[in-house]
Design a protein around this motif. Structure first.
Motif, short mmCIF file in Angstrom:
data_model
loop_
_atom_site.label_atom_id
_atom_site.label_comp_id
_atom_site.label_asym_id
_atom_site.label_seq_id
_atom_site.Cartn_x
_atom_site.Cartn_y
_atom_site.Cartn_z
N SER A 56 0.88 -9.63 3.00
CA SER A 56 1.54 -8.41 2.55
C SER A 56 1.36 -7.34 3.60
N ILE A 57 2.29 -6.40 3.63
CA ILE A 57 2.22 -5.23 4.51
C ILE A 57 2.50 -4.01 3.65
N ALA A 58 1.76 -2.93 3.88
CA ALA A 58 2.02 -1.71 3.12
C ALA A 58 1.65 -0.49 3.95
N SER A 59 2.41 0.58 3.74
CA SER A 59 2.08 1.88 4.32
C SER A 59 1.83 2.85 3.18
N ASP A 60 0.63 3.42 3.14
CA ASP A 60 0.29 4.37 2.08
C ASP A 60 0.55 5.82 2.50
N ASP A 61 0.92 6.02 3.77
CA ASP A 61 1.10 7.40 4.24
C ASP A 61 2.43 7.57 4.99
N LEU A 62 3.45 6.82 4.57
CA LEU A 62 4.76 6.93 5.22
C LEU A 62 5.34 8.32 4.95
N PRO A 63 5.65 9.09 6.00
CA PRO A 63 6.16 10.45 5.80
C PRO A 63 7.53 10.45 5.11
N ALA A 71 6.89 -1.47 2.50
CA ALA A 71 5.98 -2.56 2.13
C ALA A 71 6.73 -3.88 2.20
N ALA A 72 5.97 -4.95 2.28
CA ALA A 72 6.55 -6.30 2.26
C ALA A 72 5.50 -7.25 1.71
N THR A 73 5.98 -8.27 1.03
CA THR A 73 5.08 -9.33 0.57
C THR A 73 5.85 -10.63 0.55
N GLY A 74 5.19 -11.72 0.90
CA GLY A 74 5.91 -12.98 0.91
C GLY A 74 5.21 -14.06 1.70
N THR A 75 5.99 -15.05 2.12
CA THR A 75 5.49 -16.21 2.85
C THR A 75 6.19 -16.32 4.19
N LEU A 76 5.41 -16.56 5.23
CA LEU A 76 5.92 -16.83 6.56
C LEU A 76 5.59 -18.27 6.92
N THR A 77 6.57 -18.99 7.46
CA THR A 77 6.32 -20.36 7.91
C THR A 77 6.70 -20.49 9.38
N ARG A 78 6.29 -21.61 9.96
CA ARG A 78 6.34 -21.77 11.41
C ARG A 78 7.75 -21.94 11.97
N GLU A 79 8.79 -22.13 11.15
CA GLU A 79 10.13 -22.44 11.67
C GLU A 79 10.64 -21.51 12.78
N PRO A 80 10.63 -20.20 12.78
CA PRO A 80 10.01 -19.32 11.78
C PRO A 80 10.96 -19.01 10.63
N ALA A 81 10.37 -18.75 9.46
CA ALA A 81 11.15 -18.39 8.29
C ALA A 81 10.31 -17.48 7.40
N TYR A 217 1.72 7.41 11.16
CA TYR A 217 1.39 6.79 9.88
C TYR A 217 0.86 5.39 10.15
N SER A 218 0.44 4.72 9.10
CA SER A 218 -0.26 3.45 9.29
C SER A 218 0.38 2.34 8.46
N TYR A 219 0.14 1.11 8.91
CA TYR A 219 0.47 -0.09 8.15
C TYR A 219 -0.80 -0.93 8.02
N THR A 220 -1.01 -1.48 6.84
CA THR A 220 -2.10 -2.42 6.63
C THR A 220 -1.52 -3.78 6.29
N ILE A 221 -1.93 -4.78 7.04
CA ILE A 221 -1.48 -6.16 6.84
C ILE A 221 -2.63 -6.95 6.23
N ASP A 222 -2.37 -7.60 5.10
CA ASP A 222 -3.36 -8.46 4.46
C ASP A 222 -2.87 -9.90 4.52
#
Length: 235
Positions: A56-63, A71-81, A217-222
């Motif tokens: 997941s990716i999220a920005s808590d301080d986007l102006p 924000a984004a959440t999901g699955t990444l695979t090697r294809e890439p996809a 601003y910042s992004y946090t990737i989990d």
């Protein structure tokens, strides 16, 4: 006033527990004799070799007023996809958009529509999400580009509190971040959390993603799962 026997026993147990925690963390050298830069290189290798990740990716301080990925959440695979959901600001509100990216084409189910359609993610101020797993342009490329890397504190964590999570900090040049967001300008502060298997579990990047004249601003990737295998096809 002397401690009663039960209180003394409780105090001794608490002291022993604290010593055990300190010993279990202290005996593990997170760098294992390597430099912090070498630890980041190992974490990069894990990302580049895994079959896929859930993240997941999220920005808590986007102006306000900046139209880009919130924000984004999901699955990444090697294809890439990629398959998941992106959140972007739209006319003062936040829209969640189902997205599939495969074979270099991005498909999205836009708000108030019922079917996927092809689109250019640059029109919405976001990158092709599938590119985030590519070694040259994705998340892992930030690790090798990080300069002045320093190790911070180590703590216990993970699902069962059985991992040692170590923090590393450094600086990223704009050229590295531009591979993900083209408008990036200036240096960026980077903070990484890496477990004792050399897997990146969290990254926080802060700087001028939208250009020199815009607010930082910042992004946090989990990264929650490695070794993910999933067939992602055109919708």
């Amino acid at each position: 006033m002397p401690l009663s026997l039960p209180r003394l026993a409780f105090a001794l147990v608490a002291l022993l527990a604290a010593l055990l925690v300190m010993t279990s963390c202290g005996d593990e050298e997170p760098t294992k004799g390597r430099t912090p830069k070498q630890v980041l290189a190992s974490a990069q290798k894990h990302l580049d070799e895994t079959s896929g990740i859930n993240f997941s990716i999220a920005s808590d301080d986007l102006p306000e007023g900046i139209t880009t990925l919130k924000a984004a959440t999901g699955t990444l695979t090697r294809e890439p996809a990629f398959q998941g959901t992106l959140t972007v600001p739209v006319m003062g509100a936040e829209a969640q958009v189902e997205v599939v990216s495969v074979d270099g084409v991005v498909y999205a189910k836009l708000p108030f529509t019922t079917a996927f359609q092809e689109l250019d993610p640059a029109d919405y101020g976001v990158p092709d999400p599938a590119a985030l797993i590519a070694p040259e342009t994705g998340i892992s490329s930030l690790l090798s580009a990080t300069q002045d890397v320093k190790i911070g504190k180590s703590v216990r964590g993970g699902a069962d509190n059985d991992e040692i999570l170590s923090t590393y900090t450094g600086t990223l040049p704009a050229t590295a971040v531009q591979k993900i967001l083209a408008g990036a300008a200036g240096d960026f502060d980077a903070t990484y959390v890496i477990n004792d298997s050399d897997e990146l579990t969290e990254a926080t990047i802060k700087g001028h993603f939208s250009g020199e004249g815009e607010a930082a601003y910042s992004y946090t990737i989990d990264v929650t799962d490695y070794g993910v295998e999933k067939e992602i096809t055109k919708p």
